[in-house]
Design a protein around this motif. Structure first.
Motif, PDB file in Angstrom:
ATOM      1  N   VAL A 162      -0.893  24.210 -75.613  1.00 59.69           N
ATOM      2  CA  VAL A 162      -1.500  23.623 -74.413  1.00 59.69           C
ATOM      3  C   VAL A 162      -2.947  24.091 -74.275  1.00 59.69           C
ATOM      4  CG1 VAL A 162      -1.409  23.577 -71.892  1.00 59.69           C
ATOM      5  CG2 VAL A 162       0.691  23.321 -73.224  1.00 59.69           C
ATOM      6  N   ARG A 163      -3.185  25.387 -74.518  1.00 59.13           N
ATOM      7  CA  ARG A 163      -4.549  25.897 -74.409  1.00 59.13           C
ATOM      8  C   ARG A 163      -5.483  25.201 -75.387  1.00 59.13           C
ATOM      9  NH1 ARG A 163      -8.214  28.457 -76.766  1.00 59.13           N
ATOM     10  NH2 ARG A 163      -6.987  28.713 -78.659  1.00 59.13           N
ATOM     11  N   ARG A 164      -5.019  25.044 -76.634  1.00 57.83           N
ATOM     12  CA  ARG A 164      -5.856  24.418 -77.654  1.00 57.83           C
ATOM     13  C   ARG A 164      -6.101  22.945 -77.333  1.00 57.83           C
ATOM     14  NH1 ARG A 164      -6.769  26.842 -82.315  1.00 57.83           N
ATOM     15  NH2 ARG A 164      -6.626  24.939 -83.549  1.00 57.83           N
ATOM     16  N   ALA A 165      -5.082  22.267 -76.821  1.00 61.25           N
ATOM     17  CA  ALA A 165      -5.264  20.862 -76.453  1.00 61.25           C
ATOM     18  C   ALA A 165      -6.245  20.733 -75.295  1.00 61.25           C
ATOM     19  CB  ALA A 165      -3.918  20.234 -76.093  1.00 61.25           C
ATOM     20  N   ALA A 166      -6.143  21.626 -74.300  1.00 68.32           N
ATOM     21  CA  ALA A 166      -7.046  21.578 -73.158  1.00 68.32           C
ATOM     22  C   ALA A 166      -8.481  21.894 -73.562  1.00 68.32           C
ATOM     23  CB  ALA A 166      -6.587  22.552 -72.077  1.00 68.32           C
ATOM     24  N   ALA A 167      -8.636  22.695 -74.625  1.00 67.85           N
ATOM     25  CA  ALA A 167      -9.973  23.050 -75.107  1.00 67.85           C
ATOM     26  C   ALA A 167     -10.510  22.058 -76.132  1.00 67.85           C
ATOM     27  CB  ALA A 167      -9.942  24.454 -75.712  1.00 67.85           C
ATOM     28  N   GLY A 168      -9.740  21.012 -76.434  1.00 58.95           N
ATOM     29  CA  GLY A 168     -10.181  20.018 -77.412  1.00 58.95           C
ATOM     30  C   GLY A 168     -10.041  20.489 -78.842  1.00 58.95           C
ATOM     31  N   GLU A 169      -9.246  21.535 -79.079  1.00 59.81           N
ATOM     32  CA  GLU A 169      -9.099  22.099 -80.413  1.00 59.81           C
ATOM     33  C   GLU A 169      -7.911  21.526 -81.174  1.00 59.81           C
ATOM     34  OE1 GLU A 169      -8.810  26.258 -79.767  1.00 59.81           O
ATOM     35  OE2 GLU A 169     -10.812  26.452 -78.910  1.00 59.81           O
ATOM     36  N   ALA A 170      -7.086  20.763 -80.514  1.00 60.91           N
ATOM     37  CA  ALA A 170      -5.916  20.155 -81.153  1.00 60.91           C
ATOM     38  C   ALA A 170      -5.616  18.839 -80.456  1.00 60.91           C
ATOM     39  CB  ALA A 170      -4.703  21.088 -81.076  1.00 60.91           C
ATOM     40  N   GLY A 171      -5.074  17.899 -81.206  1.00 61.70           N
ATOM     41  CA  GLY A 171      -4.744  16.597 -80.648  1.00 61.70           C
ATOM     42  C   GLY A 171      -5.064  15.484 -81.622  1.00 61.70           C
ATOM     43  N   ARG A 172      -5.303  14.306 -81.086  1.00 62.38           N
ATOM     44  CA  ARG A 172      -5.566  13.128 -81.911  1.00 62.38           C
ATOM     45  C   ARG A 172      -6.805  12.405 -81.390  1.00 62.38           C
ATOM     46  NH1 ARG A 172      -1.044  11.801 -84.902  1.00 62.38           N
ATOM     47  NH2 ARG A 172      -1.786   9.682 -85.206  1.00 62.38           N
TER      48      ARG A 172
ATOM     49  N   PRO B 202     -10.779  10.958 -70.385  1.00 65.26           N
ATOM     50  CA  PRO B 202     -10.836  12.384 -70.050  1.00 65.26           C
ATOM     51  C   PRO B 202     -10.512  13.306 -71.225  1.00 65.26           C
ATOM     52  CG  PRO B 202      -8.707  11.512 -69.411  1.00 65.26           C
ATOM     53  CD  PRO B 202      -9.469  10.356 -70.049  1.00 65.26           C
ATOM     54  N   SER B 203     -10.329  12.771 -72.408  1.00 62.76           N
ATOM     55  CA  SER B 203      -9.835  13.557 -73.532  1.00 62.76           C
ATOM     56  C   SER B 203     -10.743  14.744 -73.868  1.00 62.76           C
ATOM     57  CB  SER B 203      -9.710  12.665 -74.778  1.00 62.76           C
ATOM     58  OG  SER B 203      -9.535  13.443 -75.942  1.00 62.76           O
ATOM     59  N   PRO B 204     -10.231  15.989 -73.818  1.00 64.12           N
ATOM     60  CA  PRO B 204     -11.027  17.136 -74.258  1.00 64.12           C
ATOM     61  C   PRO B 204     -11.389  17.051 -75.740  1.00 64.12           C
ATOM     62  CG  PRO B 204      -9.125  17.866 -72.970  1.00 64.12           C
ATOM     63  CD  PRO B 204      -8.921  16.400 -73.289  1.00 64.12           C
ATOM     64  N   VAL B 205     -10.517  16.428 -76.538  1.00 57.98           N
ATOM     65  CA  VAL B 205     -10.805  16.272 -77.965  1.00 57.98           C
ATOM     66  C   VAL B 205     -12.039  15.387 -78.144  1.00 57.98           C
ATOM     67  CG1 VAL B 205      -9.923  15.435 -80.166  1.00 57.98           C
ATOM     68  CG2 VAL B 205      -8.396  16.620 -78.592  1.00 57.98           C
ATOM     69  N   LEU B 206     -12.113  14.301 -77.388  1.00 62.36           N
ATOM     70  CA  LEU B 206     -13.286  13.422 -77.460  1.00 62.36           C
ATOM     71  C   LEU B 206     -14.543  14.167 -77.023  1.00 62.36           C
ATOM     72  CD1 LEU B 206     -14.688  10.682 -77.802  1.00 62.36           C
ATOM     73  CD2 LEU B 206     -13.977  10.129 -75.454  1.00 62.36           C
ATOM     74  N   GLN B 207     -14.449  14.959 -75.973  1.00 65.63           N
ATOM     75  CA  GLN B 207     -15.626  15.696 -75.505  1.00 65.63           C
ATOM     76  C   GLN B 207     -16.114  16.685 -76.557  1.00 65.63           C
ATOM     77  OE1 GLN B 207     -17.204  14.648 -72.809  1.00 65.63           O
ATOM     78  NE2 GLN B 207     -15.540  13.133 -72.720  1.00 65.63           N
ATOM     79  N   GLY B 208     -15.186  17.341 -77.248  1.00 60.06           N
ATOM     80  CA  GLY B 208     -15.595  18.242 -78.327  1.00 60.06           C
ATOM     81  C   GLY B 208     -16.251  17.497 -79.460  1.00 60.06           C
ATOM     82  N   PHE B 209     -15.749  16.315 -79.772  1.00 61.47           N
ATOM     83  CA  PHE B 209     -16.324  15.471 -80.813  1.00 61.47           C
ATOM     84  C   PHE B 209     -17.762  15.103 -80.461  1.00 61.47           C
ATOM     85  CE2 PHE B 209     -16.972  11.458 -83.055  1.00 61.47           C
ATOM     86  CZ  PHE B 209     -16.358  11.672 -84.278  1.00 61.47           C
ATOM     87  N   LEU B 210     -17.987  14.686 -79.218  1.00 63.18           N
ATOM     88  CA  LEU B 210     -19.314  14.276 -78.787  1.00 63.18           C
ATOM     89  C   LEU B 210     -20.270  15.463 -78.707  1.00 63.18           C
ATOM     90  CD1 LEU B 210     -18.241  11.792 -75.966  1.00 63.18           C
ATOM     91  CD2 LEU B 210     -19.145  11.185 -78.226  1.00 63.18           C
ATOM     92  N   GLU B 211     -19.777  16.599 -78.247  1.00 60.41           N
ATOM     93  CA  GLU B 211     -20.645  17.776 -78.148  1.00 60.41           C
ATOM     94  C   GLU B 211     -21.144  18.202 -79.526  1.00 60.41           C
ATOM     95  OE1 GLU B 211     -18.517  20.780 -76.028  1.00 60.41           O
ATOM     96  OE2 GLU B 211     -18.395  19.578 -74.196  1.00 60.41           O
ATOM     97  N   LEU B 212     -20.261  18.181 -80.515  1.00 62.11           N
ATOM     98  CA  LEU B 212     -20.691  18.542 -81.859  1.00 62.11           C
ATOM     99  C   LEU B 212     -21.668  17.506 -82.409  1.00 62.11           C
ATOM    100  CD1 LEU B 212     -20.448  20.509 -84.218  1.00 62.11           C
ATOM    101  CD2 LEU B 212     -18.502  19.167 -85.057  1.00 62.11           C
ATOM    102  N   LEU B 213     -21.413  16.243 -82.115  1.00 61.18           N
ATOM    103  CA  LEU B 213     -22.311  15.186 -82.600  1.00 61.18           C
ATOM    104  C   LEU B 213     -23.718  15.346 -82.005  1.00 61.18           C
ATOM    105  CD1 LEU B 213     -22.360  12.644 -84.369  1.00 61.18           C
ATOM    106  CD2 LEU B 213     -21.731  11.316 -82.345  1.00 61.18           C
ATOM    107  N   ARG B 214     -23.791  15.788 -80.759  1.00 58.58           N
ATOM    108  CA  ARG B 214     -25.096  15.961 -80.113  1.00 58.58           C
ATOM    109  C   ARG B 214     -25.915  17.079 -80.754  1.00 58.58           C
ATOM    110  NH1 ARG B 214     -21.888  15.026 -75.232  1.00 58.58           N
ATOM    111  NH2 ARG B 214     -22.473  13.007 -74.329  1.00 58.58           N
ATOM    112  N   THR B 215     -25.252  18.004 -81.436  1.00 62.49           N
ATOM    113  CA  THR B 215     -25.988  19.120 -82.050  1.00 62.49           C
ATOM    114  C   THR B 215     -26.615  18.748 -83.373  1.00 62.49           C
ATOM    115  OG1 THR B 215     -24.075  19.994 -83.292  1.00 62.49           O
ATOM    116  CG2 THR B 215     -24.334  20.696 -80.996  1.00 62.49           C
ATOM    117  N   ILE B 216     -26.284  17.583 -83.911  1.00 63.43           N
ATOM    118  CA  ILE B 216     -26.779  17.202 -85.245  1.00 63.43           C
ATOM    119  C   ILE B 216     -28.083  16.429 -85.102  1.00 63.43           C
ATOM    120  CG2 ILE B 216     -26.267  15.848 -87.308  1.00 63.43           C
ATOM    121  CD1 ILE B 216     -23.345  16.464 -86.894  1.00 63.43           C
TER     122      ILE B 216
END
Length: 297
Positions: free
Chosen positions: A84-94, A283-297
């Motif tokens: 649950v923690r990893r999913a909430a942090a966007g570290e696991a999921g689909r 609201p997907s945390p996984v999507l937010q992590g994806f976008l945050e990493l993309l913004r750093t490139i």
């Protein structure tokens, strides 16, 4: 039947100790409540789990069959908070991602490699689609994000957000052997031998379609459209077959195909953007992590 994790924990402890007294000590309880709990579990399951006598306790065949499954269930239950923690942090999921062909030859492969290294427990579902199809998939919630060519249609602006990730010039994609300036030098469209133009249908990608035609108009040429195709691979294949020539985003030159030559244009060309779009209300945390990493490139 409602089995409780507490019951399975009691059972596993007794099965490991094969002694009710020692098991009760491990569980920080007295022996009578433990014996009652095991008896209640046996009644609930409809079979004895232990053979008991004054000198020894042993598992029955039913108990031996239950033991590995009970351990598995307890281990899975213990892993739930971390899951649950990893999913909430966007570290696991689909995450379902669509992309246009040119993104597959430019920004997408290196970024996905970096993302997978950062988030190895996120399962990515990828499929290729044209920009217009991606907009529909996003509006219907069938994908989480899409790499596409803007602009977004007006009807989608209220629901979708967009981030530019690349802009690049158009280049010439011509059949090999066409009379072009030597040594790979940039070419002027006025100097390119007349051949039919292979192009995207406008309804598929209006911005790219219009940018391509604007290059020809700026050179004072009205091209004859020979074929239309919705995939970059198809356009390049048709050029390879000598069916015509095309203007494509620069990254498509990474698609090496026999019988094709890519050349930069000496004429000023409009820049073609590629970006990512997603639903603003996702609201997907996984999507937010994806976008945050993309913004750093």
């Amino acid at each position: 039947m409602h089995l409780e994790l507490r019951q399975l924990r009691y059972f596993v402890t007794v099965a490991e100790e094969l002694h009710f007294g020692r098991a009760a000590v491990r569980l920080h309880m007295t022996q009578p409540p433990l014996s009652q709990a095991i008896a209640a579990l046996e009644d609930q399951l409809g079979a004895p789990l232990f053979l008991r006598n004054r000198r020894a306790v042993a598992l029955t065949p039913a108990g031996a069959a239950l033991l590995p499954e009970a351990k598995r269930l307890l281990a899975e239950a213990e892993s739930l908070p971390e899951l649950v923690r990893r999913a909430a942090a966007g570290e696991a999921g689909r995450l379902a991602i669509a992309f246009i062909t040119s993104a597959d030859y430019s920004v997408l492969p290196p970024f996905l490699r970096r993302y997978s290294e950062r988030y190895p427990d996120v399962h990515l579902s990828l499929h290729e689609a044209t920009s217009d199809v991606q907009v529909e998939e996003l509006l219907r919630g069938r994908i989480d994000a899409g790499f596409l060519i803007p602009p977004l249609p007006d009807r989608a602006l209220a629901q979708l957000d967009y981030l530019k990730v690349l802009d690049e010039p158009l280049i010439l994609c011509a059949p090999a052997g066409l009379a072009l300036p030597p040594d790979g030098a940039p070419v002027r469209l006025q100097d390119v031998p007349h051949m039919p133009l292979i192009i995207f249908p406008r309804e598929v990608s209006p911005a790219l379609h219009d940018a391509i035609l604007s290059c020809w108009r700026a050179a004072g040429i009205t091209p004859a459209v020979g074929q239309q195709a919705i995939q970059m691979q198809t356009i390049v294949s048709l050029v390879s077959a000598g069916m015509g020539l095309a203007l494509v985003p620069q990254s498509v030159a990474n698609l090496m195909r026999p019988g094709v030559e890519y050349r930069a244009l000496a004429d000023p060309t409009p820049r073609v953007d590629t970006g990512i779009a997603w639903r603003r209300d996702n609201p997907s945390p996984v999507l937010q992590g994806f976008l945050e990493l993309l913004r750093t490139i």
